[in-house]
Write an enzyme that holds these catalytic residues in place. Structure first.
Site, PDB file in Angstrom:
ATOM      1  CD  GLU A 174      -2.866   5.884   6.613  1.00  0.00           C
ATOM      2  OE1 GLU A 174      -1.808   5.634   7.215  1.00  0.00           O
ATOM      3  OE2 GLU A 174      -2.990   5.801   5.376  1.00  0.00           O
TER       4      GLU A 174
ATOM      5  CG  HIS B 177      -5.792   1.992   5.423  1.00  0.00           C
ATOM      6  ND1 HIS B 177      -5.291   2.971   6.246  1.00  0.00           N
ATOM      7  CD2 HIS B 177      -4.770   1.105   5.231  1.00  0.00           C
ATOM      8  CE1 HIS B 177      -4.035   2.708   6.529  1.00  0.00           C
ATOM      9  NE2 HIS B 177      -3.692   1.583   5.940  1.00  0.00           N
TER      10      HIS B 177
ATOM     11  CG  ASN C   2      -1.768   1.247   1.312  1.00  0.00           C
ATOM     12  OD1 ASN C   2      -1.904   1.986   0.341  1.00  0.00           O
ATOM     13  ND2 ASN C   2      -2.353   1.497   2.469  1.00  0.00           N
ATOM     14  CD1 TRP C   3       4.002   1.235  -2.454  1.00  0.00           C
ATOM     15  CD2 TRP C   3       3.896   2.027  -4.543  1.00  0.00           C
ATOM     16  NE1 TRP C   3       4.900   0.516  -3.220  1.00  0.00           N
ATOM     17  CE2 TRP C   3       4.854   0.977  -4.499  1.00  0.00           C
ATOM     18  CE3 TRP C   3       3.660   2.664  -5.753  1.00  0.00           C
ATOM     19  CZ2 TRP C   3       5.570   0.580  -5.628  1.00  0.00           C
ATOM     20  CZ3 TRP C   3       4.366   2.266  -6.883  1.00  0.00           C
ATOM     21  CH2 TRP C   3       5.307   1.233  -6.813  1.00  0.00           C
ATOM     22  CE  LYS C   4      -0.214   3.465   4.669  1.00  0.00           C
ATOM     23  NZ  LYS C   4      -0.069   3.653   6.122  1.00  0.00           N
TER      24      LYS C   4
ATOM     25  CD  GLU D 215      -3.250  -2.070   7.635  1.00  0.00           C
ATOM     26  OE1 GLU D 215      -2.108  -2.096   7.169  1.00  0.00           O
ATOM     27  OE2 GLU D 215      -4.088  -1.206   7.329  1.00  0.00           O
TER      28      GLU D 215
ATOM     29  N   GLY E 191       2.696   2.786  10.640  1.00  0.00           N
ATOM     30  CA  GLY E 191       3.626   3.874  10.411  1.00  0.00           C
ATOM     31  C   GLY E 191       4.323   4.384  11.649  1.00  0.00           C
TER      32      GLY E 191
ATOM     33  N   GLY F 183       3.117  -1.108   4.266  1.00  0.00           N
ATOM     34  CA  GLY F 183       3.106   0.314   3.969  1.00  0.00           C
ATOM     35  C   GLY F 183       4.492   0.821   3.622  1.00  0.00           C
ATOM     36  N   GLY F 184       5.139   1.524   4.557  1.00  0.00           N
ATOM     37  CA  GLY F 184       6.403   2.201   4.300  1.00  0.00           C
ATOM     38  C   GLY F 184       7.486   1.328   3.695  1.00  0.00           C
TER      39      GLY F 184
ATOM     40  CB  SER G  72       5.463  -1.067  11.914  1.00  0.00           C
ATOM     41  OG  SER G  72       4.982   0.244  12.164  1.00  0.00           O
TER      42      SER G  72
END
Length: 248
Positions: free
Chosen positions: A95, A93, A7-9, A163, A169, A229-230, A208
């Site tokens: 966010e 999600h 997930n590159w957001k 999640e 993150g 994610g990151g 994470s």
């Protein structure tokens, strides 16, 4: 099959996304026992879909609206995503829930609309730190599952992603016991809805995820993959996650 979804957001321009794929595509060729996907920003989907057409790498979207067309400025419909050869849509999600105030009811509408176009859904659930510390984790998960999947029958188009919001993150990772308990709870709630068919629904962990913790995460019962994610923004890190070696 184990599932590794990036997930590159809100990261990477079209050019940056295509640069990522230059070395990434050859590096994952020949991997047949694991499903791999990337969900880029909307502006990158068309270019990436074309670049990945002759590969086994799946393309995902990070959001969708629950109507197929209409006066909804700024939104993207399931029909539009289907036209771009999307495989998966991430829905619910944390966010989206936090910053865009998406409710369980809205998420349910989005899941229905997405599945009506025969697209697969990655349905995200998870508790906040306050809810965890107040021992409300399972109450939150139960509500999110029941409300989000109300009148959803297409279990074969469904993937869940647990999640914990406090681990996204932040560099914090839920303990193995916390993940195991949450995934077992989710599996049992799915069995309440889909009976024995629930065993066909994969449950991912997200929060994470890194090359350093992927072995321990994937060794936990009922973890069928990860939503990354990151770490997925770096091709080397994402490859290390995908290519982890299973431990007996």
């Amino acid at each position: 099959m184990k599932f590794f979804m990036a997930n590159w957001k809100m990261h990477k321009t079209v050019q940056e996304a295509l640069e990522f794929l230059k070395d990434f595509i050859p590096s994952v060729q020949g991997i047949s026992d694991r499903e791999i996907g990337i969900a880029p920003a909307f502006v990158c989907i068309d270019s990436m879909s074309k670049a990945l057409r002759d590969t086994d790498i799946k393309v995902g979207a990070q959001n969708v609206f629950y109507e197929n067309k209409g006066a909804y400025t700024g939104e993207v419909s399931p029909v539009m995503l289907k036209d771009l050869n999307i495989d998966y849509v991430i829905i619910g999600h944390s966010e989206r829930r936090k910053y865009f105030h998406e409710t369980d009811e809205i998420i349910n509408l989005k899941i229905k609309a997405t599945m009506s176009e025969n697209l697969n859904v990655i349905f995200c659930i998870g508790e906040t730190l306050e809810e965890r510390e107040s021992e409300k984790t399972f109450d939150v998960l139960k509500k999110q599952i029941e409300k989000g999947l109300e009148n959803i029958e297409k279990y074969d188009s469904l993937v869940l992603a647990y999640e914990p919001v406090w681990a996204i993150g932040t560099g914090k990772v839920a303990s193995e016991l916390q993940i195991e308990e949450a995934h077992a709870f989710i599996k049992n709630r799915l069995k309440d809805i889909y009976s024995d068919k629930a065993d066909r629904i994969r449950i991912l962990y997200g929060g994470s995820v890194s090359p350093e913790n992927i072995h321990s995460i994937m060794n936990i019962a009922n973890v069928d993959g990860v939503l990354v994610g990151g770490a997925s923004l770096d091709p080397e890190k994402f490859l290390k996650i995908i290519k982890y070696e299973e431990r007996k």
